[in-house]
Design a protein around this motif. Structure first.
Motif, PDB file in Angstrom:
ATOM      1  N   UNK A 177      66.897  34.161   5.901  1.00  0.00           N
ATOM      2  CA  UNK A 177      67.891  33.281   6.530  1.00  0.00           C
ATOM      3  C   UNK A 177      67.473  32.783   7.904  1.00  0.00           C
ATOM      4  N   UNK A 178      66.553  33.493   8.571  1.00  0.00           N
ATOM      5  CA  UNK A 178      66.137  33.103   9.908  1.00  0.00           C
ATOM      6  C   UNK A 178      64.974  32.125   9.895  1.00  0.00           C
ATOM      7  N   UNK A 179      64.524  31.762  11.088  1.00  0.00           N
ATOM      8  CA  UNK A 179      63.409  30.833  11.245  1.00  0.00           C
ATOM      9  C   UNK A 179      62.322  31.469  12.097  1.00  0.00           C
ATOM     10  N   UNK A 180      61.058  31.368  11.684  1.00  0.00           N
ATOM     11  CA  UNK A 180      59.972  31.865  12.531  1.00  0.00           C
ATOM     12  C   UNK A 180      59.952  31.109  13.853  1.00  0.00           C
TER      13      UNK A 180
ATOM     14  N   UNK B  90      53.472  27.023  14.362  1.00  0.00           N
ATOM     15  CA  UNK B  90      54.743  27.378  13.735  1.00  0.00           C
ATOM     16  C   UNK B  90      55.718  26.218  13.834  1.00  0.00           C
ATOM     17  N   UNK B  91      56.140  25.706  12.679  1.00  0.00           N
ATOM     18  CA  UNK B  91      57.181  24.679  12.640  1.00  0.00           C
ATOM     19  C   UNK B  91      58.439  25.374  12.130  1.00  0.00           C
ATOM     20  N   UNK B  92      59.321  25.698  13.063  1.00  0.00           N
ATOM     21  CA  UNK B  92      60.444  26.586  12.751  1.00  0.00           C
ATOM     22  C   UNK B  92      61.352  26.047  11.658  1.00  0.00           C
ATOM     23  N   UNK B  93      61.715  24.776  11.749  1.00  0.00           N
ATOM     24  CA  UNK B  93      62.662  24.228  10.785  1.00  0.00           C
ATOM     25  C   UNK B  93      62.070  24.105   9.390  1.00  0.00           C
ATOM     26  N   UNK B  94      60.755  24.089   9.279  1.00  0.00           N
ATOM     27  CA  UNK B  94      60.107  24.130   7.962  1.00  0.00           C
ATOM     28  C   UNK B  94      59.954  25.567   7.464  1.00  0.00           C
TER      29      UNK B  94
ATOM     30  N   UNK C 177      49.169  38.141  13.151  1.00  0.00           N
ATOM     31  CA  UNK C 177      50.169  37.422  13.935  1.00  0.00           C
ATOM     32  C   UNK C 177      51.412  38.287  14.074  1.00  0.00           C
ATOM     33  N   UNK C 178      51.937  38.364  15.289  1.00  0.00           N
ATOM     34  CA  UNK C 178      53.190  39.073  15.548  1.00  0.00           C
ATOM     35  C   UNK C 178      54.233  38.006  15.809  1.00  0.00           C
ATOM     36  N   UNK C 179      55.017  37.720  14.772  1.00  0.00           N
ATOM     37  CA  UNK C 179      55.857  36.534  14.683  1.00  0.00           C
ATOM     38  C   UNK C 179      57.333  36.877  14.862  1.00  0.00           C
ATOM     39  N   UNK C 180      57.942  36.382  15.940  1.00  0.00           N
ATOM     40  CA  UNK C 180      59.378  36.546  16.131  1.00  0.00           C
ATOM     41  C   UNK C 180      60.129  35.713  15.097  1.00  0.00           C
ATOM     42  N   UNK C 181      61.254  36.240  14.622  1.00  0.00           N
ATOM     43  CA  UNK C 181      62.104  35.506  13.677  1.00  0.00           C
ATOM     44  C   UNK C 181      63.488  35.350  14.298  1.00  0.00           C
ATOM     45  N   UNK C 182      63.869  34.124  14.544  1.00  0.00           N
ATOM     46  CA  UNK C 182      65.164  33.809  15.140  1.00  0.00           C
ATOM     47  C   UNK C 182      66.253  33.957  14.075  1.00  0.00           C
ATOM     48  N   UNK C 183      67.222  34.824  14.345  1.00  0.00           N
ATOM     49  CA  UNK C 183      68.337  35.002  13.423  1.00  0.00           C
ATOM     50  C   UNK C 183      68.218  36.187  12.487  1.00  0.00           C
ATOM     51  N   UNK C 184      67.144  36.984  12.618  1.00  0.00           N
ATOM     52  CA  UNK C 184      66.954  38.107  11.684  1.00  0.00           C
ATOM     53  C   UNK C 184      66.706  39.454  12.340  1.00  0.00           C
TER      54      UNK C 184
END
Length: 332
Positions: A230-233, A199-203, A244-251
């Motif tokens: 709007x968030x980032x993985x 996971x490349x969050x900023x991409x 995959x159980x993927x957290x999303x920062x900001x959402x």
């Protein structure tokens, strides 16, 4: 002529979590890891430089009193204070995790003595000279017992694409596998061990690679999932079915992404900055980051930095153990 059939979009599985399991008010809660030997959950607070260890037999669920002051060392919660950002942990093959564990520290990988709180680097990103601008971030042990660990701009510096993803083979060498990166996050593997996810969050992208089960080499990078929002993985774990159980920062949510890269479910949470996940049986533990006043609703801010817990009905994959060379083991 037959009647037209209306095809409705597939319904997402949904879970709603309203209360925290444990609230230590983390600045940046991250890196949850199941310590099977003690039925405990470890996780870190990168900003406050702490490792928390939660005895799951001693902290009830649901927890009637989730708010805890880590400085008071309540029963069932162990907090280890360090002098370096600690970003991720793992068990070491042949080592009792109650004594020593592997940690991602500012400059690379270190072994932490749980009894004393002392740590010693076994390998660094740049062994010749420490780069003050950089710190470690997320990572994981691979099927060959090596550690994949990302580096990124440290707190207090402007965020730049200056980090890398390194592969540590248990010796003093580190091999750069991807450069540059800005916020490198979780590394995970499919159940058959033939696909690596990064996971490349900023991409806002989860990349997939072919992983050779014999040599451990990776090839054929492709975009597995591109996030639209709007968030980032951020951090993720894989279940036994390959989701995959993927957290999303900001959402305020965790995504369930199928092995085909399709969104098939989500967990909704009462705070925004969701950072990572970890399975314990069929329960998913979820870490979050702190928020400042004005960055969200009063409830979102109040519950930021808490640890959450929800049963999602499927088990996760067991983590691999790090193979530490005796030649660099501080205890040897």
């Amino acid at each position: 002529m037959s009647a037209a059939v209306e095809v409705k979009p597939q319904q997402l599985q949904q879970w709603h979590v309203k209360e925290p399991y444990l609230h230590l008010r983390c600045g940046l809660g991250e890196g949850p890891y199941y310590e099977a030997a003690t039925h405990s959950l470890r996780f870190v607070d990168i900003k406050k430089k702490r490792v928390h260890v939660v005895d799951l037999d001693k902290i009830p669920y649901p927890n009637p009193n989730p708010s805890v002051d880590p400085s008071s060392a309540p029963a069932g919660v162990e907090t280890i204070q360090l002098d370096t950002p600690v970003t991720v942990t793992a068990d070491i093959e042949g080592v009792d995790p109650r004594e020593r564990i592997l940690i991602g520290a500012k400059y690379g990988l270190a072994v932490l003595d749980r009894r004393t709180g002392a740590y010693e680097y076994v390998t660094k990103f740049h062994p010749d000279k420490d780069n003050e601008r950089l710190r470690s971030n997320d990572g994981a042990v691979d099927p060959h017992g090596r550690f994949w660990l990302g580096s990124m701009s440290d707190f207090g510096y402007d965020l730049q694409p200056e980090g890398s993803v390194f592969l540590f083979d248990g010796t003093r060498t580190a091999r750069s596998m991807r450069h540059p990166v800005t916020i490198p996050n979780s590394v995970a593997w499919s159940p058959d061990g033939r696909t690596l996810y990064f996971t490349h969050s900023t991409e806002r992208t989860i990349h997939a690679y072919d992983y050779d089960p014999d040599s451990g080499e990776v090839s054929r990078e492709r975009a597995f999932y591109v996030h639209d929002g709007p968030g980032e993985p951020d951090g993720s774990r894989v279940d036994v079915d390959g989701n995959l159980w993927q957290a999303v920062y900001g959402e305020s949510r965790v995504l369930k992404i199928s092995p085909e890269g399709k969104l098939v479910g989500e967990i909704r949470l009462p705070t925004k900055n969701i950072t990572c996940t970890q399975f314990v049986g069929t329960e998913l533990f979820i870490t979050t980051a702190g928020m400042q006043q004005g960055e969200g609703t009063p409830e979102e801010v109040d519950l930021s930095g808490a640890l959450f817990r929800v049963d999602v009905g499927v088990k996760g994959l067991d983590p691999f153990l790090f193979k530490l060379s005796k030649a660099v083991d501080p205890a040897s």
